[in-house]
Design a protein around this motif. Structure first.
Motif, PDB file in Angstrom:
ATOM      1  N   ARG A   1      10.840   2.919   2.247  1.00  0.00           N
ATOM      2  CA  ARG A   1      10.791   2.471   3.198  1.00  0.00           C
ATOM      3  C   ARG A   1      11.376   1.254   3.902  1.00  0.00           C
ATOM      4  O   ARG A   1      11.504   1.041   5.176  1.00  0.00           O
ATOM      5  CB  ARG A   1       9.310   1.895   3.414  1.00  0.00           C
ATOM      6  N   ILE A   2      12.495   0.911   3.383  1.00  0.00           N
ATOM      7  CA  ILE A   2      13.279  -0.036   3.651  1.00  0.00           C
ATOM      8  C   ILE A   2      14.575   0.528   4.437  1.00  0.00           C
ATOM      9  O   ILE A   2      15.366   1.098   3.960  1.00  0.00           O
ATOM     10  CB  ILE A   2      13.845  -1.029   2.573  1.00  0.00           C
TER      11      ILE A   2
ATOM     12  N   PRO B   1      12.689   3.076  -6.937  1.00  0.00           N
ATOM     13  CA  PRO B   1      12.621   4.261  -6.095  1.00  0.00           C
ATOM     14  C   PRO B   1      11.257   4.935  -5.821  1.00  0.00           C
ATOM     15  O   PRO B   1      11.185   5.263  -4.584  1.00  0.00           O
ATOM     16  CB  PRO B   1      13.386   5.389  -6.836  1.00  0.00           C
ATOM     17  N   LYS B   2      10.244   4.247  -6.524  1.00  0.00           N
ATOM     18  CA  LYS B   2       8.828   4.642  -6.121  1.00  0.00           C
ATOM     19  C   LYS B   2       8.175   3.576  -5.546  1.00  0.00           C
ATOM     20  O   LYS B   2       6.931   3.785  -5.569  1.00  0.00           O
ATOM     21  CB  LYS B   2       8.156   5.372  -7.201  1.00  0.00           C
ATOM     22  N   GLY B   3       8.980   2.397  -5.297  1.00  0.00           N
ATOM     23  CA  GLY B   3       8.248   1.414  -4.595  1.00  0.00           C
ATOM     24  C   GLY B   3       8.252   1.291  -3.094  1.00  0.00           C
ATOM     25  O   GLY B   3       8.256   2.203  -2.604  1.00  0.00           O
TER      26      GLY B   3
ATOM     27  N   LEU C   1       1.986  -1.671  -9.387  1.00  0.00           N
ATOM     28  CA  LEU C   1       1.064  -2.501  -8.986  1.00  0.00           C
ATOM     29  C   LEU C   1       0.166  -2.952 -10.178  1.00  0.00           C
ATOM     30  O   LEU C   1      -0.852  -3.800  -9.919  1.00  0.00           O
ATOM     31  CB  LEU C   1       0.222  -1.843  -7.928  1.00  0.00           C
ATOM     32  N   GLU C   2       0.304  -2.609 -11.295  1.00  0.00           N
ATOM     33  CA  GLU C   2      -0.509  -3.043 -12.555  1.00  0.00           C
ATOM     34  C   GLU C   2       0.091  -4.399 -12.945  1.00  0.00           C
ATOM     35  O   GLU C   2       1.258  -4.434 -12.996  1.00  0.00           O
ATOM     36  CB  GLU C   2      -0.112  -1.970 -13.736  1.00  0.00           C
ATOM     37  N   PRO C   3      -0.847  -5.087 -13.082  1.00  0.00           N
ATOM     38  CA  PRO C   3      -0.562  -6.678 -13.446  1.00  0.00           C
ATOM     39  C   PRO C   3       0.076  -6.912 -14.663  1.00  0.00           C
ATOM     40  O   PRO C   3       0.001  -6.121 -15.776  1.00  0.00           O
ATOM     41  CB  PRO C   3      -1.850  -7.443 -13.415  1.00  0.00           C
ATOM     42  N   PRO C   4       1.203  -7.870 -14.747  1.00  0.00           N
ATOM     43  CA  PRO C   4       1.693  -8.649 -13.552  1.00  0.00           C
ATOM     44  C   PRO C   4       2.758  -7.702 -12.834  1.00  0.00           C
ATOM     45  O   PRO C   4       3.481  -7.144 -13.124  1.00  0.00           O
ATOM     46  CB  PRO C   4       2.300  -9.792 -14.283  1.00  0.00           C
ATOM     47  N   VAL C   5       2.443  -7.873 -11.338  1.00  0.00           N
ATOM     48  CA  VAL C   5       3.092  -7.184 -10.322  1.00  0.00           C
ATOM     49  C   VAL C   5       4.234  -7.865 -10.143  1.00  0.00           C
ATOM     50  O   VAL C   5       4.406  -9.025  -9.632  1.00  0.00           O
ATOM     51  CB  VAL C   5       2.474  -6.948  -9.241  1.00  0.00           C
ATOM     52  N   ASN C   6       5.482  -7.336 -10.521  1.00  0.00           N
ATOM     53  CA  ASN C   6       6.737  -7.712 -10.251  1.00  0.00           C
ATOM     54  C   ASN C   6       7.244  -7.230  -8.759  1.00  0.00           C
ATOM     55  O   ASN C   6       7.405  -6.124  -8.569  1.00  0.00           O
ATOM     56  CB  ASN C   6       7.871  -7.456 -11.372  1.00  0.00           C
ATOM     57  N   VAL C   7       7.595  -8.501  -8.195  1.00  0.00           N
ATOM     58  CA  VAL C   7       7.771  -8.304  -6.557  1.00  0.00           C
ATOM     59  C   VAL C   7       9.124  -7.526  -6.494  1.00  0.00           C
ATOM     60  O   VAL C   7       9.021  -6.766  -5.544  1.00  0.00           O
ATOM     61  CB  VAL C   7       7.640  -9.641  -6.015  1.00  0.00           C
TER      62      VAL C   7
ATOM     63  N   VAL D   1       0.726  -1.199   0.041  1.00  0.00           N
ATOM     64  CA  VAL D   1       0.031  -0.089  -0.074  1.00  0.00           C
ATOM     65  C   VAL D   1       0.847   1.217  -0.102  1.00  0.00           C
ATOM     66  O   VAL D   1       1.877   1.211   0.869  1.00  0.00           O
ATOM     67  CB  VAL D   1      -0.843   0.047   1.341  1.00  0.00           C
ATOM     68  N   GLY D   2       0.510   2.103  -0.897  1.00  0.00           N
ATOM     69  CA  GLY D   2       1.369   3.352  -0.742  1.00  0.00           C
ATOM     70  C   GLY D   2       2.387   3.506  -1.889  1.00  0.00           C
ATOM     71  O   GLY D   2       2.997   4.793  -2.256  1.00  0.00           O
ATOM     72  N   ILE D   3       2.892   2.676  -2.692  1.00  0.00           N
ATOM     73  CA  ILE D   3       3.937   2.513  -3.585  1.00  0.00           C
ATOM     74  C   ILE D   3       3.176   3.121  -5.115  1.00  0.00           C
ATOM     75  O   ILE D   3       1.796   3.275  -4.975  1.00  0.00           O
ATOM     76  CB  ILE D   3       4.371   1.408  -4.064  1.00  0.00           C
ATOM     77  N   GLU D   4       4.115   3.353  -5.746  1.00  0.00           N
ATOM     78  CA  GLU D   4       3.386   3.999  -7.142  1.00  0.00           C
ATOM     79  C   GLU D   4       2.404   3.035  -7.736  1.00  0.00           C
ATOM     80  O   GLU D   4       2.985   1.766  -7.898  1.00  0.00           O
ATOM     81  CB  GLU D   4       4.645   4.151  -8.111  1.00  0.00           C
TER      82      GLU D   4
END
Length: 260
Positions: free
Chosen positions: A151-152, A145-147, A132-138, A125-128
């Motif tokens: 926060r890490i 940088p916008k993922g 998050l558009e499928p397919p979401v690459n983890v 939640v909260g990333i660009e």
């Protein structure tokens, strides 16, 4: 056109095996293996599968080897929504549900998201939105940088850990799509390394992530699970990633019912 020799030489090079080494492991004469690689001898299906074993070739690559020799693939490749996959996906879903309230997810061979429990979904939640558009690459969603990257808390060591894992995947699979993904991830800004945030880093690399819900850093250890007896290509390439609290504060925060 790719030949049997091309495939065998490529995988021998990846595994650093000479013809003598491979011949010994597969119980075949070096002369015959040489003839197979040069195209002077037509290998049997059984011989090719015997050669694939010491080379630790993934099921997808075993099929490619057989096709290069003119044989039909022996390992099926079903879509995840195929009826035959229902039982396996039910097992995946059961693991993800049972792991709650801790994050858990399943990814395919390219690290694209297949399944996730609520705790894992909440981490994104909260990333660009485009990530998050499928397919979401983890991996992309994590290191972009916008993922999750901002926060890490231990981004430098977590980035190194993920890139090393991806490199091992490439070595095992010889997948050009993973090579491209590795190059993309390496192109992202490289953070300055800092000291590990939790003592457990001495025995394993944690994911230390800032939680907006808790106003503190939550630390996780991860484990991976695969289907060890899979004979289907798609199922063999499915990986479950489960995250466990690396400290008591993280455990209590998630057991309280709050999202990561």
């Amino acid at each position: 056109m790719t030949t049997v020799g091309d495939v065998l030489r490529d995988w021998r090079a990846r595994r650093r095996l000479s013809q003598l080494d491979l011949a010994g492991e597969a119980d075949v004469s070096t002369r015959h293996l040489s003839f197979v690689e040069s195209g002077r001898a037509a290998p049997s299906r059984d011989l090719l599968l015997r050669l694939a074993e010491p080379l630790a070739m993934p099921l997808r690559e075993q099929n490619r080897l057989l096709l290069a020799a003119g044989y039909a693939p022996v390992h099926g490749e079903r879509a995840l929504d195929a009826p035959d996959m229902a039982a396996a996906l039910a097992a995946v879903d059961a693991v993800l549900r049972a792991h709650a309230p801790f994050p858990a997810l399943a990814v395919d061979r390219h690290w694209n998201l297949v399944r996730a429990n609520d705790a894992a979904t909440a981490m994104l939640v909260g990333i660009e939105p485009i990530l998050l558009e499928p397919p979401v690459n983890v991996l992309r969603a994590t290191l972009h940088p916008k993922g999750l990257a901002p926060r890490i808390a231990n981004l430098a060591e977590w980035r190194h850990h993920l890139l090393a894992r991806l490199r091992m995947d490439i070595d095992r699979s010889a997948d050009p799509a993973l090579e491209a993904l590795h190059a993309e991830l390496r192109s992202y800004p490289s953070p300055v390394s800092r000291e590990p945030h939790v003592p457990v880093a001495r025995i394993a690399v944690p994911l230390a992530i800032q939680s907006e819900a808790h106003g503190r850093v939550l630390s996780f250890l991860s484990t991976t699970t695969v289907f060890g007896t899979a004979t289907d290509v798609t199922l063999a390439e499915l990986t479950l990633e489960c995250f466990y609290p690396a400290d008591d504060d993280t455990r209590q925060a998630l057991l309280s019912g709050s999202r990561p």
